[in-house]
Design an enzyme around this catalytic site. Structure first.
Site, short mmCIF file in Angstrom:
data_model
loop_
_atom_site.label_atom_id
_atom_site.label_comp_id
_atom_site.label_asym_id
_atom_site.label_seq_id
_atom_site.Cartn_x
_atom_site.Cartn_y
_atom_site.Cartn_z
N CYS A 134 0.83 -1.19 0.00
CA CYS A 134 0.00 0.00 0.00
C CYS A 134 0.86 1.25 0.00
CB CYS A 134 -0.91 0.00 1.24
SG CYS A 134 -1.86 -1.53 1.46
N ILE A 180 -4.41 -7.50 -1.14
CA ILE A 180 -3.69 -8.74 -1.37
C ILE A 180 -4.20 -9.84 -0.45
CG2 ILE A 180 -1.42 -9.86 -1.35
CD1 ILE A 180 -1.73 -7.79 -3.57
N LEU A 181 -4.40 -9.50 0.83
CA LEU A 181 -4.95 -10.42 1.83
C LEU A 181 -6.29 -9.88 2.31
CD1 LEU A 181 -1.72 -11.03 3.91
CD2 LEU A 181 -2.80 -12.69 2.39
N ILE A 237 12.35 -10.01 -19.23
CA ILE A 237 12.56 -8.94 -20.21
C ILE A 237 13.84 -9.26 -20.98
CG2 ILE A 237 13.24 -6.52 -20.48
CD1 ILE A 237 10.30 -6.79 -20.03
#
Length: 631
Positions: A2, A55-56, A294
């Protein structure tokens, strides 16, 4: 993962609207939810802001700020062992309304106070407001995976995950810290606790800050330091025992970081570090891991083919993308917005690209950063050992050569002065010969602008203390390799690698997780003999032996490439207009911080000899683009 922001304003000028602005500028870090709590009391106006990346526990039960009794929390990060701590708290009579780690942290702090940090396995920047004690507690994780800045001047205390929040507060004064600017040009990044602005600091990794609102004072405390891990007695165990325990810890760290209520993937470069993480996680899974790489069309920088071979062998669901000059052109103008203080690691470009790539399929991606610093993977370690041996064997030659090089101007060495980047290499060799010890040698090797370069580019500044100075705290249990890795853990890893990955992933709302930076790993590996890490010049020996049990050695054995970009090729072609625009004489003069003639000299040398001083040109460009965006 966050973004957090807020203030303690003893002047009582701050309001809720300012809090919202400070918080919402971090919406890229937390696009899923927002929360703002604003208080006015007799001492100060207090604001706590949060942007959430779910996320959780994706429900609103994980909303922040979150309160319990007289405590309130805003928090950025993940505590991976929260379920274990929750069970411990349940036995003590606590009940829970959510499946989030935030509630566990809050109630753990209520139960054990600051000692609760010792229980946490994870990455975090935690802010707890104690209404009863009228205190603000700010805690940063041990390795410094998650950022936390604070600003303190004239009765205004600000905090945030990124500096850009401070610009939203009318009381923030943008005065450039000249010492920090010098660090940027030396190393390409600014070392903690400094930031590019005066009175704005990074809370040190492994530290917490306690602000007494009644007294309008604060103090910082250290609760963990990698130096302490290295200073413990070395373990007297066999290589096989060390290998088994290291693998066990790696497995635990990787599995903890797969805990999520959203899809999880892995950044796979094809090197030993990322291959270790991928192999350990894929081995006992029937579901294919999602892996991302990448590549570059310039073959000497391209690891994508190797990554694809590893992915095919392990059976992952692999996605790759080739970075072009056009991609670089599109990303370059955005770098100063993503990294809101000057940041010169050019691999930030492919890191942004791989983050964009992963975000299409997952919300969390594991990286393998820390492997080089923990297991001895950098060429500079063996390079320093060679210099050390040479200098020890020929002390008189060192002294004479150093003295002669201090007299001779490299521009007058006809023939040599036309070779690639000769002047810079000449200055570095001279500095290496003058270095007091191996840590100073490593510092010199890592510098883009030498001390003499800095003296020509910037006004003289005072000498400031950084984590490079922490070498004095390493005891006799440590040899040269141990000391270099310990200092790298607190410098290059912390303020370059982790800053790069955090800002790149968060710029697209992707959570990056770092299994190698589980503190249990470094606390064990730091106590192993350095010969288990670098053996007869073979770097990362113990990690390689672990990986070879999962992936054939023939598939892994190849020169280390790192995560660089074809900067010479790009600068000589499509990116040249950026140099001409931003290093324009009049623009540099308006900044007033750089020696205009020195900048002109560097630019001229680069233009006349393609590739000459390219790293210096890059850092000048990055600074000028940052200055235009933020000043």
């Amino acid at each position: 993962m966050c973004g957090i922001a807020g203030f303690i304003d003893f002047t009582k000028q701050s309001n809720r609207d300012v809090l919202v602005s400070m918080t919402d500028v971090l919406s890229h870090r937390g696009p899923d939810d927002s929360g703002y709590d604003f208080y006015e009391n007799e001492c100060a106006n207090i604001g706590l802001g949060h942007r959430r990346l779910s996320i959780l526990d994706l429900s609103m039960h994980g909303h922040q700020p979150m309160a319990y009794e007289h405590l309130e929390i805003v928090y950025n990060g993940e505590v991976y062992n929260f379920k274990d701590i929750r069970e411990e708290l349940k036995i003590l009579g606590y009940t829970f309304n959510s499946d989030s780690d935030t509630e566990v942290i809050l109630k753990a702090y209520y139960q054990w106070g600051i000692a609760s940090i010792d229980k946490l396995i994870g990455m975090f920047s935690i802010v707890i407001y104690d209404r009863q004690q009228q205190k603000l507690i700010i805690i940063r994780d041990r390795a410094g995976v998650k950022p936390l800045y604070y600003y303190n001047k004239d009765g205004l205390f600000l905090f945030s995950s990124e500096l850009k929040s401070f610009h939203q507060h009318p009381g923030f004064e943008k005065i450039i810290n000249k010492e920090a600017l010098s660090l940027f040009f030396q190393y390409g990044y600014i070392l903690e606790p400094y930031s590019i602005f005066e009175k704005a600091y990074k809370l040190k990794a492994g530290h917490y800050l306690e602000l007494d609102i009644k007294k309008s004072t604060f103090i910082t405390h250290k609760y963990w330091d990698v130096i302490d891990a290295y200073n413990r007695p070395k373990l007297d165990i066999s290589f096989e025992e060390a290998k088994l325990e290291t693998e066990k810890l790696l497995k635990s760290a990787c599995e903890y970081r797969m805990v999520a209520d959203v899809p999880v993937g892995v950044f796979l470069s094809g090197g030993y570090d990322s291959s270790a993480v991928t192999a350990i996680l894929q081995k006992d899974r029937t579901e294919k891991l999602k892996t991302f790489s990448i590549g570059f069309n310039e073959s000497k920088y391209n690891e994508a083919n190797d990554a694809k071979k590893i992915a095919t062998y392990l059976g992952t669901d692999h996605t790759e993308y080739y970075c072009t000059t056009k991609d670089a052109q599109e990303i370059l103008p955005n770098l100063s917005a993503i990294w809101d203080e000057p940041f010169g690691d050019s691999s930030s470009i492919p890191t942004v690209l791989v983050s964009h790539l992963a975000k299409k399929d997952v919300a969390v991606s594991l990286s393998a950063d820390g492997g080089d610093e923990i297991f001895g993977g950098y060429g500079k370690y063996t390079q320093v050992l060679k210099y050390q041996k040479l200098i020890t064997n020929y002390p008189i030659l060192r002294k004479v050569t150093s003295k002669v090089m201090g007299i001779i101007d490299p521009d007058y060495l006809i023939g040599l002065n036309k070779t690639y980047n000769f002047k810079n290499r000449y200055e570095k060799v001279k500095s290496l010969l003058q270095a007091e010890d191996e840590i100073e040698m490593m510092s010199v090797i890592s510098q883009h602008f030498t001390s003499s370069d800095i003296s020509r580019l910037l006004e003289p500044t005072g000498i400031i203390e950084t984590a490079f100075n922490d070498k004095i705290y390493l005891n006799s249990n440590n040899d040269v390799v141990d000391k270099m890795m310990a200092i790298d853990y607190k410098t290059y890893q912390l303020d370059d690698i982790l800053v790069k990955v955090d800002r790149a992933t968060m710029s697209v709302g992707l959570e990056g997780r770092e299994p190698f930076l589980d503190h249990r790993i470094i606390e064990f590996v730091s106590r192993l003999p350095s010969s288990y890490k670098i053996r007869n010049g073979n770097k990362k020996y113990i990690l390689k032996e672990i990986v070879h049990d999962y992936i054939p050695k023939a598939l892994m054995d190849r020169p280390k490439m790192g995560f660089g970009i074809p900067i010479n090729e790009w600068f000589g072609d499509s990116l040249k207009p950026f140099i001409m625009e931003y290093l324009d004489h009049s623009k540099v003069a308006r900044v007033g911080l750089l020696n205009v003639q020195e900048v002109e000299n560097i630019k001229k040398q680069w233009l006349e000899n393609k590739g000459y001083s390219v790293s210096k040109v890059w850092l000048l460009l990055i600074f000028m683009m940052w200055y235009e965006r933020w000043m």
